[in-house]
Enzyme design. Structure first.
Site, PDB file in Angstrom:
ATOM      1  N   ALA A  94       0.825  -1.206   0.000  1.00  0.00           N
ATOM      2  CA  ALA A  94       0.000   0.000   0.000  1.00  0.00           C
ATOM      3  C   ALA A  94       0.858   1.254   0.000  1.00  0.00           C
ATOM      4  CB  ALA A  94      -0.912  -0.010   1.220  1.00  0.00           C
ATOM      5  N   GLY A 146      -0.054  -5.867  -0.542  1.00  0.00           N
ATOM      6  CA  GLY A 146      -0.930  -5.757  -1.698  1.00  0.00           C
ATOM      7  C   GLY A 146      -0.242  -6.123  -2.991  1.00  0.00           C
ATOM      8  N   GLU A 194      -0.593  -9.711  -3.244  1.00  0.00           N
ATOM      9  CA  GLU A 194      -1.992 -10.034  -3.513  1.00  0.00           C
ATOM     10  C   GLU A 194      -2.323  -9.837  -4.993  1.00  0.00           C
ATOM     11  OE1 GLU A 194      -4.549  -9.402   0.465  1.00  0.00           O
ATOM     12  OE2 GLU A 194      -3.445  -7.616  -0.134  1.00  0.00           O
ATOM     13  N   GLU A 242       1.370  -7.479   6.707  1.00  0.00           N
ATOM     14  CA  GLU A 242       0.319  -6.649   7.301  1.00  0.00           C
ATOM     15  C   GLU A 242       0.170  -6.832   8.807  1.00  0.00           C
ATOM     16  OE1 GLU A 242      -0.849  -7.001   2.950  1.00  0.00           O
ATOM     17  OE2 GLU A 242       0.049  -8.283   4.477  1.00  0.00           O
TER      18      GLU A 242
END
Length: 698
Positions: free
Chosen positions: A62, A101, A104, A124
């Site tokens: 992020a 992310g 991901e 995270e």
């Protein structure tokens, strides 16, 4: 500059992300990826796509600039769903790191190819949250449940050898990543779409008993933390629910984590650690001094541990002792430490020998004449420091940095023992020095900017969290420790028991209670410090009972008895009736009427003592930022990082309420120990926080 661009090569679309420095998944990147996937869907000439990143890394998570701000659409969960839903195969080409992310995104692609030097991870949990864009649902389907639990709960970086064995990466290459990815994509053919969400997991293998056993195995590491349990529940959902229901459950648990105070605390710590090297007056242009050889005075526990840090970083280090037996003993302990690490599989035999080869011993100061940095780690008495630094001033080469590992003593006075005070500063390592991350870098009144800048950079090189402190008794950490221990010791005199006080602080999240810490560190250390301070400078009722214990010959764990009793060979503290009687006697001597003290009072007084002293340190300029104080306490004293450090905890409580409570204690107990720090009063009356103070003084 466009954050995401697309180019057609033959019948393969190359979707390039270019958002320096780490290709963070900002709104422009998310929007660009979504638009690119939509574009290839409607382009009949495109048969497959490759997602690749410019610069030094794949998408690394992020965008921290967007933390705490409303999310702009499309959100990452929508983008990764679009990628996975594509009817044309999408290949992720990974280099550098694919984290959070970024991973991901890669997991939502149908295939993954990576450079052998790459690493992946879902960190995270370290920010108090969990992967919220399908990571907890897709990773178990590719890597297996056990591997996924390990990766998600540790947040560690996983190398390509491991990732490939897990099945997360389909192909590993040494170079020419884009060319290899294009070739891979071109060879996929009609059956190239392989959606991770379609994989089913074995519910029989991963039943309730499996997850119960796993929870038990990590209970000690995750104690007190909110996010790890939610991470486990997400992985459970990947087994027990269908893919869409699992994603929904992940989103629910993500929101739970995000709204929990621990997320704000851990994110505060994340940003705080990135601020500590920003020192007023120090810039990139400030000259740095080369550190190619280091000298250590003293081969004891601290000296040996400090030396290991430099050997680990590949820096030759010479250790000085006054006797050969002490030198041999110290080097023997260092070797044993390395060999124990080797037995755990974290070092090879060759690496042990390489590091030991960087360490040499000497009995002569002359052998330190070519060192660029010399660190003194001798007994904590100023008269001994004086002898050492006068000798170093004679033998050290011009430009060498002279540092003291003192925990309390005046660096400016130590610098005055030399003709080069600009080259002197404090480097306060924490025990065990080869393990503890914190390094207090104590800036003297005459310390040169280049000396300070060199040591700030050096802290990173030896993998320490280096926080700059000013010169005052105890610097940041130990200065704050005094009132914290004062309140714990007073609570015992006033009516609590050592075990009850320790329990309160353990329940709060400290790794040990203050009484057990005193025994472990050695009660004689605090005793000697108080002797040097003089009785007028500390609360005698708090510490007279502890001084009496030392005078009985009970110095803590090392003598088998201290505040607590210990069975032979045991480190488990046991309440001792003899000490309970002693406490009652000392309370009577001090004129204290003992009473029942609640757990709430013990915790409140302990925390307020830390906060008030921290505010004094900050107001006096002994620390640059409130967040620096939090870094010191979480990394050096075991303060639970999920509470964000004492100054962040003050913001959580409300500085105005903290001020009111300190004023109440002042009114009850007198102003000597409970006068509110001027900075707390200022912030409280202005309706501001310590975070506001940091922002305004950045």
């Amino acid at each position: 500059m466009t954050a995401v661009s697309m180019e057609i090569k033959g019948n393969i679309a190359v979707i390039s992300v270019n958002n320096p420095p780490v290709n963070a998944l900002s709104h422009s990147v998310r929007e660009g990826l979504a638009n690119s996937i939509e574009a290839i869907r409607t382009n009949d000439s495109v048969k497959a796509a490759v997602i690749v990143c410019e610069g030094r890394t794949f998408m690394a998570g992020a965008d921290i600039k967007e933390f705490g701000k409303p999310m702009q659409e499309p959100g990452l969960p929508d983008v990764v769903d679009m990628i996975e839903a594509s009817d044309k195969p999408v290949v992720a080409a990974i280099h550098g790191t694919a984290l959070g992310g970024g991973l991901e995104v890669a997991l939502s692609c149908h295939h993954r190819i990576a450079l052998s030097s790459s690493k992946i991870g879902l960190p995270e949990v370290k920010l108090g949250i969990l992967p919220g864009a399908g990571g907890t649902q897709r990773l178990p389907r590719l890597a297996g449940v056990e591997n996924s639990l390990d990766a998600i709960l540790s947040g560690r970086h996983v190398g390509m050898k491991e990732a490939s064995a897990w099945g997360v990466v389909d192909k590993v290459v040494e170079d020419t990543l884009l060319e290899a990815a294009l070739e891979y994509a071109a060879g996929l053919g009609a059956n190239g779409v392989r959606r991770t969400g379609d994989i089913e997991l074995d519910k029989g293998k991963y039943d309730e008993a499996f997850f119960a056993a796993f929870r038990k195995s990590v209970a000690r590491k995750t104690k007190g933390y909110f996010a790890p349990e939610r991470c486990i529940q997400c992985v459970e959902a990947s087994v027990n629910l269908d893919f869409r229901a699992g994603l929904k459950r992940e989103r629910e648990l993500f929101i739970e984590c995000q709204s929990n105070p621990q997320a704000r605390a851990l994110q505060h710590m994340f940003f705080a650690e990135r601020q500590i090297s920003r020192i007023p007056g120090i810039t990139k242009e400030t000259p740095r001094l080369p550190i190619q050889k280091v000298g250590i005075i003293g081969a004891g526990t601290m000296g040996g541990g400090i030396a290991m840090n430099f050997a680990n970083a590949g820096i030759p280090t010479t250790i000085l002792e006054v006797e050969q037996a002490a030198l041999d003993r110290g080097l023997g302990v260092v070797r044993k430490n390395y060999e124990n690490t080797m037995k755990k599989g974290r070092l090879t035999e060759a690496q042990v020998e390489e590091r030991m080869g960087l360490l040499s011993g000497t009995l002569s100061y002359d052998d330190l004449s070519d060192c660029d940095l010399i660190i003194e780690a001798v007994f904590e008495k100023m008269e001994i420091k004086k002898i050492v630094f006068e000798k170093l001033d004679e033998v050290a080469k011009e430009g060498a940095i002279l540092a003291s590992n003192t925990s309390y003593l005046d660096i400016d006075e130590i610098a005055s023992f030399t003709k080069r005070p600009g080259s002197v500063l404090g480097l306060h390592f924490f025990s065990p020095a080869n393990v503890m991350r914190l390094l207090e870098i104590v800036r003297g009144a005459k310390t040169d900017d280049s000396v300070l800048a060199t040591c700030v950079d050096l802290a990173k090189k030896i993998r320490k969290v280096g926080v700059v402190a000013g010169v005052c008794h105890g610097f940041i950490g130990n200065r704050m420790l005094s009132p914290y221990f004062r309140e714990a010791a007073l609570a015992v005199v006033e009516g609590s028991s050592p075990a009850a006080v320790d329990k309160v602080l353990l329940d709060f999240g400290m790794p040990m209670g203050p009484m057990a810490v005193s025994d472990m560190a050695g009660l004689d250390i605090g005793y000697m410090n108080r002797q040097s301070m003089g009785r007028e400078n500390y609360e005698t009722a708090a510490f007279d009972w502890m001084d009496r214990i030392v005078e009985m010959g009970r110095k803590g764990l090392k003598t088998g008895a201290g505040v607590y009793a210990y069975d032979e060979g045991s480190r488990v503290p046991k309440p001792d009736p003899e000490i309970e009687k002693l406490i009652e006697e000392e309370a009577t001597k001090a004129g204290v009427t003992r009473r029942e003290i609640s757990e709430e009072e013990i915790l409140e007084r302990s925390m307020l003592a830390l906060i008030n002293e921290g505010a004094k340190i900050l107001g006096e300029g002994m620390a640059y930022r409130a967040s620096d104080i939090d870094i010191v306490y979480c990394n050096g004293y075991g303060y639970p990082s999920y509470r964000g450090g004492p100054m962040h905890y003050a913001d959580y409580l409300g500085v105005d309420k903290v001020y009111e409570k300190i004023c109440a204690l002042r009114d009850q107990q007198g102003p000597r120990w409970w006068e509110p720090a001027p900075l707390i009063e200022t912030l409280a009356k202005a309706g501001k926080s310590f975070a506001d103070y940091d922002r305004e003084n950045a």
